[in-house]
Every structure is written in structure tokens, then in C-alpha cells.
Design a protein around this motif. Structure first.
Motif, PDB file in Angstrom:
ATOM      1  N   VAL A 118       0.782  -1.316  -0.328  1.00 26.76           N
ATOM      2  CA  VAL A 118      -0.008   0.150   0.286  1.00 26.76           C
ATOM      3  C   VAL A 118       0.812   1.697   0.034  1.00 26.76           C
ATOM      4  N   LEU A 119       2.160   0.989   0.945  1.00 22.83           N
ATOM      5  CA  LEU A 119       2.810   2.813   0.730  1.00 22.83           C
ATOM      6  C   LEU A 119       3.763   3.034  -0.738  1.00 22.83           C
ATOM      7  N   GLY A 120       3.783   1.413  -0.589  1.00 26.56           N
ATOM      8  CA  GLY A 120       4.439   1.337  -2.323  1.00 26.56           C
ATOM      9  C   GLY A 120       3.650   2.278  -3.645  1.00 26.56           C
ATOM     10  N   ARG A 121       2.542   1.885  -3.125  1.00 25.90           N
ATOM     11  CA  ARG A 121       1.394   2.148  -3.814  1.00 25.90           C
ATOM     12  C   ARG A 121       1.160   3.949  -4.102  1.00 25.90           C
ATOM     13  N   LYS A 145       1.708   6.686  -6.904  1.00 30.94           N
ATOM     14  CA  LYS A 145       1.078   8.231  -7.150  1.00 30.94           C
ATOM     15  C   LYS A 145       1.131   9.039  -6.538  1.00 30.94           C
ATOM     16  N   ALA A 146       2.066   9.488  -6.077  1.00 33.80           N
ATOM     17  CA  ALA A 146       2.421  11.085  -5.736  1.00 33.80           C
ATOM     18  C   ALA A 146       3.526  11.231  -6.402  1.00 33.80           C
ATOM     19  N   LYS A 147       4.075  10.150  -7.429  1.00 33.76           N
ATOM     20  CA  LYS A 147       5.114  10.362  -8.182  1.00 33.76           C
ATOM     21  C   LYS A 147       4.584  10.727  -9.097  1.00 33.76           C
ATOM     22  N   SER A 148       3.327  10.254  -9.733  1.00 33.97           N
ATOM     23  CA  SER A 148       2.519   9.825 -10.926  1.00 33.97           C
ATOM     24  C   SER A 148       2.428  11.365 -11.687  1.00 33.97           C
ATOM     25  N   VAL A 149       1.521  12.836  -9.631  1.00 27.65           N
ATOM     26  CA  VAL A 149       1.218  13.819  -9.926  1.00 27.65           C
ATOM     27  C   VAL A 149       1.651  14.556  -9.310  1.00 27.65           C
ATOM     28  N   SER A 150       3.037  14.208  -9.888  1.00 27.99           N
ATOM     29  CA  SER A 150       4.252  15.247  -9.350  1.00 27.99           C
ATOM     30  C   SER A 150       4.312  15.674  -7.947  1.00 27.99           C
ATOM     31  N   ALA A 151       3.882  15.406  -7.308  1.00 28.15           N
ATOM     32  CA  ALA A 151       3.913  15.609  -5.057  1.00 28.15           C
ATOM     33  C   ALA A 151       4.896  14.984  -4.633  1.00 28.15           C
TER      34      ALA A 151
END
Length: 370
Positions: free
Chosen positions: A86-89, A93-99
């Protein structure tokens, strides 16, 4: 795993908070598709854990623990993977939205790194290492606890597993353990130490024989530290308890079961990088074993079924891929064209099919290169 080891001081508090939240694990199991009965069993395992102390061969009293399953429990690594997934996902996701943003690596960190080349000249590797400011590594190397560049068919490759098992099954422990205690220790070791290696590599017969001898000697050794006779054949000992055995299991069968996850993942993860590498490099190879029209190597069907009109008029119906390549007969990144010979001129609809075929071949090469 390497990420958590390197950044444990940063993520320790958050990970421990998640591990103490058993409701969160139940939520994850529900989302993963585990049934209500299974979740109830797991809840009972981690919420009602208790221990007893053996006195004179009998358990006396019980006491509960506040942290659920301990690290040595065989369920712990599986529950750890479910939580950390879950943490990896969340990170993905944060990486995909440039967070998430990267940071500049310090010089001290780079100096601790090593650069290794694959099919590259040593001069090139040394030049690149000098530009980066790190050392040149040597093959074989270890990555995430596994040796890379060494042959798993050699006994020396498995020496860490053999040494760890031999250390845990040291003969002096027989003096303090009953036969039932030895059996419990053996099962605990087999479910932990060799699992990581056996999940990636096929274990050689010689290594199986060494490990089985260690286990066999430890199980049957007498309290006087002298070798006693084997009371039951090893084949019977490895059988499950339902079939009259001790439930130790066969190492070859266990290894095959671990390796079967890769064909299963291969059929599901068709968009992953490792799937594309296997499809392009290891399946096609030099093109000297795969037939161009009749074998499956592009998409999920032979080309003769994808383009039956072209196959019907082709002059190379049973040719290998290497025979269809223009660039010297090598199905590699040097491909310049395809020798698609037909017994007559193409009609308009067949030209459309030929265009689609060439597009599929170009896409295959692009995926192979990338």
C-alpha cells in the motif's frame, strides 16, 4: 526492501504506526479480495497471540503479547508485504502527480556507490565512473541480498544458504531439544532461510542433498551428540502429516512451487519491462529457433493467423526468423529490413495487411530497443 533499509530512520515512525493498526490490515485484506472467513482467521492470529512455557514436557500457563505476531512467525513476512504494498502504491501515485521531488545526491553518497558495465568495454566503464565520481565494481556482485553475475548452477552460489542453515542446525542444540523441538526448528528454518534464493533460482541437486543431509542429521542425532540410525526413510519423513509424515516437505517441490509464480506473473504483467525483455530477447533470441509465420512471438497468436491472406501467398511459410532478416541473418538490434517474399503481386487488401504486418514488426523492434 532496499528503500526501507536505506531510509528507515525517515519512514520508521509511519511504518510502525501502520503495523500497529490491525484494522488497516483487515481493510487491506478486504480490498485484496480475501474472504470474510480468512480475514477472521487472520484477526484471530494477530489479536489473540499467547505463549506458554514448557515445564517437564507440559505447557504451563499462558500469557498474551501486546504486539500480535512476532518477527519469527511465518505469517509476518506475508503481512509485511501486504502493508508495504500500500505504501509503495501511494508513493507511485504521488510520483505520477508530481507530488514528490528528487533531491541532489551528496558527494559522500556517490563515493560509496559502484558502477558496473554489462557488455561494455572496461575503458568505457572506467570513464563513466570517473565522470560520476564513484568506483568501478566487479562481477559478481550482490544486489538486495542476491548474487548477480554468478551461476546458480554452482554450489558456491548457494554457500550463504548452506552456511546459514548449518549455523542454525548446529549439533549442540540437539542436547537441549526434544525430537519434536528439532522438527519445529527445522520447519522454521526451511520456511525462512532458503526461501529468498529458491524464489528466484532453480536449486541444484547437489545443494538439495547437502541441505537434506544437514536436516536429516540434526533430526535423528541422539542426545549424547552421536549419530543414531534413521528410524524412518527420508521419503516418508517429507510427506505431509495427513499422509503419515513429519510435514518437512521436499525441497525440489518447494522450489518448483516458488518458481511457478513467474509464469503466472508473466501472463498478467504484459506491460511490464521484464515481460518485454523476456519476450524480445530470451524468447526470440537470435531467431534460429522461432518460425516467422507459425510460432507465437508477436502478440498472442502466430502471424499466419493474424495475417492469413499474406501467409497463403508467402514463399517462406516454414522459415525461421533469422531467414527472414535482411541484415546478415541476425535477429537483433541490427535488423535493417525483412525479406517477405510472395509468389505473386499483392492485391489492394493484401497491401493493407502487409502495412499492418510491417507496423507490428516495427513496434516489436521499438519495444525491444526501449
Amino acid at each position: 526492501m532496499a528503500f526501507y533499509q536505506a531510509n528507515w530512520d525517515t519512514v520508521k515512525t509511519d511504518v510502525q504506526a501502520v503495523f500497529d493498526d490491525w484494522d488497516f490490515l483487515g481493510f487491506v485484506l478486504d480490498k485484496k479480495g480475501f474472504g470474510a472467513v480468512w480475514r477472521k482467521w487472520m484477526l484471530g492470529c494477530w489479536s489473540s497471540t499467547s505463549f506458554s512455557v514448557f515445564l517437564n514436557g507440559r505447557p504451563r500457563g499462558k500469557f498474551k503479547v501486546s504486539r500480535g505476531l512476532l518477527q519469527g512467525d511465518s505469517l509476518s513476512p506475508f503481512l509485511f508485504i501486504l502493508r508495504v504494498d500500500v505504501l509503495g502504491r501511494m508513493v507511485d501515485k504521488a510520483k505520477s502527480v508530481s507530488a514528490l521531488r528528487g533531491f541532489k545526491v551528496g558527494k559522500d553518497f556517490v563515493e560509496k556507490c559502484q558502477l558496473l558495465g554489462i557488455n561494455l568495454e572496461e575503458d568505457i566503464v572506467e570513464l563513466r565512473a570517473k565522470e560520476i565520481g564513484c568506483e568501478v565494481g566487479q562481477w559478481p556482485m550482490k544486489y538486495l541480498g542476491l548474487p548477480l553475475g554468478a551461476s546458480p548452477h554452482n554450489k558456491g552460489f548457494w554457500e550463504p544458504v548452506i552456511s546459514s542453515c548449518a549455523k542454525c542446525l548446529d549439533g549442540w542444540k540437539c542436547v537441549f531439544l526434544s525430537r519434536g523441538g528439532r522438527l519445529t526448528l527445522i520447519q522454521s528454518i526451511l520456511s525462512s532461510i532458503p526461501v529468498y534464493y529458491m524464489s528466484f533460482f532453480c536449486i541444484p541437486k547437489g545443494v538439495v542433498e547437502v541441505l537434506e543431509k544437514l536436516i536429516r542429521d540434526f533430526l535423528w542425532e541422539g542426545a549424547d551428540h552421536s549419530q543414531s540410525d534413521n528410524l524412518v526413510s527420508w521419503k516418508e519423513v517429507c510427506k505431509s502429516r495427513d499422509h503419515g509424515g513429519f510435514g518437512i516437505g521436499n525441497l525440489d517441490s518447494r522450489n518448483n512451487a516458488f518458481l511457478m509464480k513467474w509464469p503466472w506473473r508473466f501472463s498478467l504483467e504484459k506491460s511490464s519491462l521484464w515481460h518485454r525483455v523476456v519476450m524480445s530477447r530470451f524468447k526470440v533470441g537470435k531467431g534460429d529457433r522461432i518460425r516467422f509465420w507459425e510460432d507465437i512471438w508477436i502478440n498472442d497468436a502466430p502471424l499466419k493467423l493474424q495475417f492469413p491472406d499474406l501467409f497463403f501467398i508467402s514463399l517462406s511459410g516454414n522459415c525461421l526468423i533469422k531467414d527472414m532478416v535482411v541484415s546478415g541473418g541476425k535477429a537483433s538490434l541490427e535488423i535493417l529490413g525483412w525479406d517477405l517474399r510472395f509468389r505473386r503481386n499483392l492485391f489492394k487488401m493484401e497491401v493493407t495487411s502487409l502495412t499492418q504486418l510491417l507496423q507490428s514488426l516495427v513496434k516489436f523492434l521499438n519495444d525491444f530497443i526501449s
